[in-house]
Design a protein around this motif. Structure first.
Motif, PDB file in Angstrom:
ATOM      1  N   SER A 281      -5.396  16.775  -1.008  1.00 55.28           N
ATOM      2  CA  SER A 281      -5.182  15.714  -1.989  1.00 55.28           C
ATOM      3  C   SER A 281      -4.776  14.456  -1.229  1.00 55.28           C
ATOM      4  O   SER A 281      -4.102  14.522  -0.194  1.00 55.28           O
ATOM      5  CB  SER A 281      -4.074  16.120  -2.949  1.00 55.28           C
ATOM      6  OG  SER A 281      -3.773  15.058  -3.831  1.00 55.28           O
ATOM      7  N   ILE A 282      -5.196  13.323  -1.732  1.00 60.32           N
ATOM      8  CA  ILE A 282      -4.891  12.045  -1.080  1.00 60.32           C
ATOM      9  C   ILE A 282      -4.257  11.112  -2.099  1.00 60.32           C
ATOM     10  O   ILE A 282      -4.759  10.940  -3.215  1.00 60.32           O
ATOM     11  CB  ILE A 282      -6.180  11.392  -0.548  1.00 60.32           C
ATOM     12  CG1 ILE A 282      -6.891  12.353   0.371  1.00 60.32           C
ATOM     13  CG2 ILE A 282      -5.879  10.044   0.069  1.00 60.32           C
ATOM     14  CD1 ILE A 282      -7.325  11.912   1.668  1.00 60.32           C
ATOM     15  N   LEU A 283      -3.145  10.522  -1.687  1.00 59.55           N
ATOM     16  CA  LEU A 283      -2.524   9.429  -2.443  1.00 59.55           C
ATOM     17  C   LEU A 283      -2.804   8.151  -1.677  1.00 59.55           C
ATOM     18  O   LEU A 283      -2.471   8.051  -0.492  1.00 59.55           O
ATOM     19  CB  LEU A 283      -1.019   9.646  -2.603  1.00 59.55           C
ATOM     20  CG  LEU A 283      -0.262   8.565  -3.376  1.00 59.55           C
ATOM     21  CD1 LEU A 283      -0.666   8.587  -4.857  1.00 59.55           C
ATOM     22  CD2 LEU A 283       1.246   8.758  -3.251  1.00 59.55           C
ATOM     23  N   ARG A 284      -3.432   7.214  -2.341  1.00 59.86           N
ATOM     24  CA  ARG A 284      -3.869   5.981  -1.689  1.00 59.86           C
ATOM     25  C   ARG A 284      -3.145   4.804  -2.305  1.00 59.86           C
ATOM     26  O   ARG A 284      -3.092   4.661  -3.537  1.00 59.86           O
ATOM     27  CB  ARG A 284      -5.369   5.829  -1.872  1.00 59.86           C
ATOM     28  CG  ARG A 284      -6.011   4.649  -1.203  1.00 59.86           C
ATOM     29  CD  ARG A 284      -7.493   4.656  -1.528  1.00 59.86           C
ATOM     30  NE  ARG A 284      -8.170   3.513  -0.978  1.00 59.86           N
ATOM     31  CZ  ARG A 284      -9.278   2.987  -1.497  1.00 59.86           C
ATOM     32  NH1 ARG A 284      -9.801   3.516  -2.582  1.00 59.86           N
ATOM     33  NH2 ARG A 284      -9.847   1.959  -0.926  1.00 59.86           N
ATOM     34  N   ILE A 285      -2.589   3.971  -1.440  1.00 52.78           N
ATOM     35  CA  ILE A 285      -1.908   2.762  -1.911  1.00 52.78           C
ATOM     36  C   ILE A 285      -2.598   1.573  -1.238  1.00 52.78           C
ATOM     37  O   ILE A 285      -2.581   1.447  -0.004  1.00 52.78           O
ATOM     38  CB  ILE A 285      -0.402   2.756  -1.557  1.00 52.78           C
ATOM     39  CG1 ILE A 285       0.249   4.086  -1.949  1.00 52.78           C
ATOM     40  CG2 ILE A 285       0.290   1.593  -2.272  1.00 52.78           C
ATOM     41  CD1 ILE A 285       1.688   4.244  -1.430  1.00 52.78           C
ATOM     42  N   GLN A 286      -3.202   0.755  -2.037  1.00 52.52           N
ATOM     43  CA  GLN A 286      -3.893  -0.422  -1.501  1.00 52.52           C
ATOM     44  C   GLN A 286      -2.959  -1.623  -1.484  1.00 52.52           C
ATOM     45  O   GLN A 286      -2.051  -1.737  -2.320  1.00 52.52           O
ATOM     46  CB  GLN A 286      -5.111  -0.742  -2.360  1.00 52.52           C
ATOM     47  CG  GLN A 286      -6.184   0.337  -2.322  1.00 52.52           C
ATOM     48  CD  GLN A 286      -7.364   0.017  -3.222  1.00 52.52           C
ATOM     49  OE1 GLN A 286      -7.239   0.066  -4.440  1.00 52.52           O
ATOM     50  NE2 GLN A 286      -8.499  -0.309  -2.636  1.00 52.52           N
ATOM     51  N   GLN A 287      -3.181  -2.514  -0.526  1.00 58.40           N
ATOM     52  CA  GLN A 287      -2.438  -3.779  -0.440  1.00 58.40           C
ATOM     53  C   GLN A 287      -0.940  -3.540  -0.605  1.00 58.40           C
ATOM     54  O   GLN A 287      -0.304  -4.086  -1.519  1.00 58.40           O
ATOM     55  CB  GLN A 287      -2.955  -4.755  -1.500  1.00 58.40           C
ATOM     56  CG  GLN A 287      -4.432  -5.113  -1.303  1.00 58.40           C
ATOM     57  CD  GLN A 287      -4.962  -5.982  -2.429  1.00 58.40           C
ATOM     58  OE1 GLN A 287      -4.778  -5.681  -3.596  1.00 58.40           O
ATOM     59  NE2 GLN A 287      -5.609  -7.062  -2.046  1.00 58.40           N
ATOM     60  N   VAL A 288      -0.391  -2.750   0.277  1.00 56.55           N
ATOM     61  CA  VAL A 288       1.007  -2.339   0.132  1.00 56.55           C
ATOM     62  C   VAL A 288       1.936  -3.549   0.147  1.00 56.55           C
ATOM     63  O   VAL A 288       1.671  -4.576   0.792  1.00 56.55           O
ATOM     64  CB  VAL A 288       1.420  -1.341   1.231  1.00 56.55           C
ATOM     65  CG1 VAL A 288       0.629  -0.048   1.099  1.00 56.55           C
ATOM     66  CG2 VAL A 288       1.290  -1.937   2.619  1.00 56.55           C
TER      67      VAL A 288
END
Lengths: 117, 118
Positions: free
Chosen positions: B75-82
């Motif tokens: 599973s991947i948790l992705r956070i863009q433009q942190v």
């Protein structure tokens, strides 16, 4: 309002003594579950003990017991015969509603327990 | 008998970059959950996934955050433009089942991924 309240930010206990960590909860559901997790300095979350709202007996797991007082909405964790390795953050958590939603836990802010030699 | 495996354990990103956090559930567990722990706080639920399905994302911020659990792989948790406010420990948990006969449904947590945004 806080759903889970842990009023003790920090607690100290002597090795081999017992300690009680407080937890009160707020819910209007009849069916709910209460959990305690331990978080040592390494960071992982370790499950300790579970109490269901309909369980008549207080839960026990080895040196851990849960003092469940339903009318007072409290679920205090009792650790007997403290060991140095018990030093950690302890989190109380609640699952509300029916068992179909029993993945969504609400955590308190935790109590940092320090066991002194 | 590996538990829930998360990587990386520590991740540093500059504002505006992307963060990807991975989670492999315990063997035999098909349900994955992501929680976030802000400094001085307890964990807060973000999202619940099964293979190829998002079941409950009620705790996910509306923007910049996404999660997936593909048929193959972690599973991947992705956070863009942190942003700096994303600095936190992100915990993944897994369980074998959810349902009427699983009152306790004990979630097994990983060791967490600590994200620092500079």
């Amino acid at each position: 309002a806080q759903k889970i309240t842990q009023t003790q930010p920090g607690m100290f206990v002597q090795e081999k003594e017992a300690v009680t960590l407080d937890c009160t909860y707020d819910t209007s559901d009849q069916s709910y579950g209460l959990f305690w997790y331990k978080q040592p300095s390494s960071g992982e979350m370790i499950f300790l003990i579970y109490q269901g709202s309909y369980d008549e007996q207080n839960a026990t797991e080895g040196r851990y017991s849960l003092n469940f007082q339903k009318a007072r909405k409290s679920a205090n964790l009792v650790i007997s015969a403290s060991q140095l390795g018990d030093s950690a953050m302890y989190f109380c958590a609640m699952r509300e509603g029916d068992r179909g939603s029993n993945y969504k836990l609400t955590f308190g802010k935790g109590t940092l327990l320090t066991v002194n030699p | 008998n590996a538990g829930v495996m998360q990587n990386p354990r520590h991740l540093v990103r500059r504002r505006g970059q992307e963060a990807r956090l991975r989670c492999s559930p315990m063997k035999g567990h098909s349900h994955v959950y992501w929680y976030r722990q802000l400094p001085e706080e307890g964990l807060k639920f973000m999202v619940y996934l099964q293979k190829e399905n998002i079941i409950d994302e009620s705790g996910m911020p509306k923007e910049r955050f996404s999660a997936e659990f593909p048929k193959e792989g972690p599973s991947i948790l992705r956070i863009q433009q942190v942003v700096r406010g994303d600095s936190a420990a992100y915990f993944c948990a897994s369980s074998p089942f959810v349902g009427q006969n699983s009152g306790a449904n004990v979630l097994t947590f990983g060791a967490g991924s600590r994200l620092t945004v500079l």
